[in-house]
Scaffold this motif. Structure first.
Motif, PDB file in Angstrom:
ATOM      1  N   ASP A  54      10.432   0.096  -1.588  1.00 18.81           N
ATOM      2  CA  ASP A  54      10.842   0.936  -2.376  1.00 18.81           C
ATOM      3  C   ASP A  54       9.509   1.682  -2.941  1.00 18.81           C
ATOM      4  O   ASP A  54       9.316   1.468  -4.087  1.00 18.81           O
ATOM      5  CB  ASP A  54      12.006   0.761  -3.567  1.00 18.81           C
ATOM      6  CG  ASP A  54      12.308   2.213  -4.520  1.00 18.81           C
ATOM      7  OD1 ASP A  54      12.154   3.139  -3.826  1.00 18.81           O
ATOM      8  OD2 ASP A  54      12.903   1.814  -5.506  1.00 18.81           O
ATOM      9  N   ASN A  55       9.118   2.607  -2.173  1.00 18.34           N
ATOM     10  CA  ASN A  55       7.971   3.474  -2.400  1.00 18.34           C
ATOM     11  C   ASN A  55       7.876   4.496  -3.407  1.00 18.34           C
ATOM     12  O   ASN A  55       8.983   5.132  -3.576  1.00 18.34           O
ATOM     13  CB  ASN A  55       7.040   3.971  -1.168  1.00 18.34           C
ATOM     14  CG  ASN A  55       8.057   4.573  -0.434  1.00 18.34           C
ATOM     15  OD1 ASN A  55       8.973   4.402  -0.135  1.00 18.34           O
ATOM     16  ND2 ASN A  55       7.578   5.943   0.097  1.00 18.34           N
ATOM     17  N   GLU A  56       7.336   4.704  -4.363  1.00 19.58           N
ATOM     18  CA  GLU A  56       7.114   5.544  -5.386  1.00 19.58           C
ATOM     19  C   GLU A  56       6.786   7.025  -4.876  1.00 19.58           C
ATOM     20  O   GLU A  56       7.268   7.892  -5.427  1.00 19.58           O
ATOM     21  CB  GLU A  56       6.499   5.405  -6.766  1.00 19.58           C
ATOM     22  CG  GLU A  56       6.980   3.864  -7.315  1.00 19.58           C
ATOM     23  CD  GLU A  56       6.120   3.366  -8.548  1.00 19.58           C
ATOM     24  OE1 GLU A  56       5.322   4.299  -8.807  1.00 19.58           O
ATOM     25  OE2 GLU A  56       6.461   2.617  -9.278  1.00 19.58           O
ATOM     26  N   GLU A  85      -0.418   3.945  -6.123  1.00 22.85           N
ATOM     27  CA  GLU A  85       0.783   3.272  -7.309  1.00 22.85           C
ATOM     28  C   GLU A  85       0.428   2.228  -8.375  1.00 22.85           C
ATOM     29  O   GLU A  85       1.020   1.795  -9.030  1.00 22.85           O
ATOM     30  CB  GLU A  85       1.928   2.917  -6.409  1.00 22.85           C
ATOM     31  CG  GLU A  85       2.702   4.055  -5.556  1.00 22.85           C
ATOM     32  CD  GLU A  85       3.699   3.695  -4.631  1.00 22.85           C
ATOM     33  OE1 GLU A  85       4.429   4.389  -3.978  1.00 22.85           O
ATOM     34  OE2 GLU A  85       3.975   2.426  -4.492  1.00 22.85           O
TER      35      GLU A  85
END
Length: 203
Positions: free
Chosen positions: A32-34, A172
């Motif tokens: 789940d990349n931001e 991130e």
């Protein structure tokens, strides 16, 4: 004339699109990349069986892959969200462009060029809008995992997947988040190497 029996056709996975024997799905781990990822993929790279972007696109929850070499400015601007602000280009800063470094802006989308070094440079020059984006450059801390499968100009030249993971981890501030994807990539390399005599000789 009868149709060819379905059993004689090479079955392909409905998820990854690859033949059953090279299916990536057992390796997949969702991340789940931001920060959104937009991959502009050279058409020749899209046909490369050993390319890393297929795995990257399936694993990242926020990733779009668009195949092309030269994009209409309005089309590219739409892909960038209608505004260049908040976008950063994953590409070495050559000192000739006026674009700032990405650490001076709030990045919401990482733009990645997928192709050989020469092809990605052509894509950059063919799409002037990309020159206005801040650059995200990397200093690899370890040799590329990809060298076993594809030739590179140097041992530190990363695959698109490795470079994207490194950039996202940096932006991130979450390096551990991308370790499962890198581990999956190592599994992908091992599978491909097992089918490639030249790679087997290098293991």
């Amino acid at each position: 004339m009868s149709d060819m029996p379905s059993s004689s056709r090479r079955a392909r996975c409905v998820r990854c699109g690859l033949p059953a024997r090279t299916c990536l799905c057992p390796l997949l781990t969702r991340v789940d990349n931001e920060i959104d990822v937009l991959v502009l993929q050279h058409p020749r790279e899209a046909r490369e069986a050993k390319g890393s972007v297929r795995l990257l696109g399936l694993a990242l929850t926020r990733c779009r892959v668009v195949v092309g070499e030269i994009f209409e400015p309005t089309e590219l601007l739409t892909l960038l969200g209608g505004d260049v602000s908040g976008n950063a280009l994953l590409y070495p800063h050559d000192g000739l462009d006026t674009a700032a470094q990405s650490n001076s802006v709030q990045v919401r989308r990482l733009v990645v060029l997928d192709g050989t070094w020469r092809k990605s440079l052509r894509m950059l020059h063919a799409n002037p809008l990309l020159h206005s984006l801040p650059r995200c450059s990397l200093a690899p801390a370890e040799p590329a995992r990809y060298a076993m499968l594809r030739k590179a100009a140097s041992a530190s030249q990363l695959s698109t997947l490795e470079a994207t993971c490194a950039a996202l981890a940096q932006l991130e501030e979450a390096p551990a988040r991308y370790q499962p994807l890198l581990a999956a990539f190592e599994g992908f390399i091992a599978q491909a190497a097992a089918r490639t005599p030249q790679a087997q000789a290098r293991i």
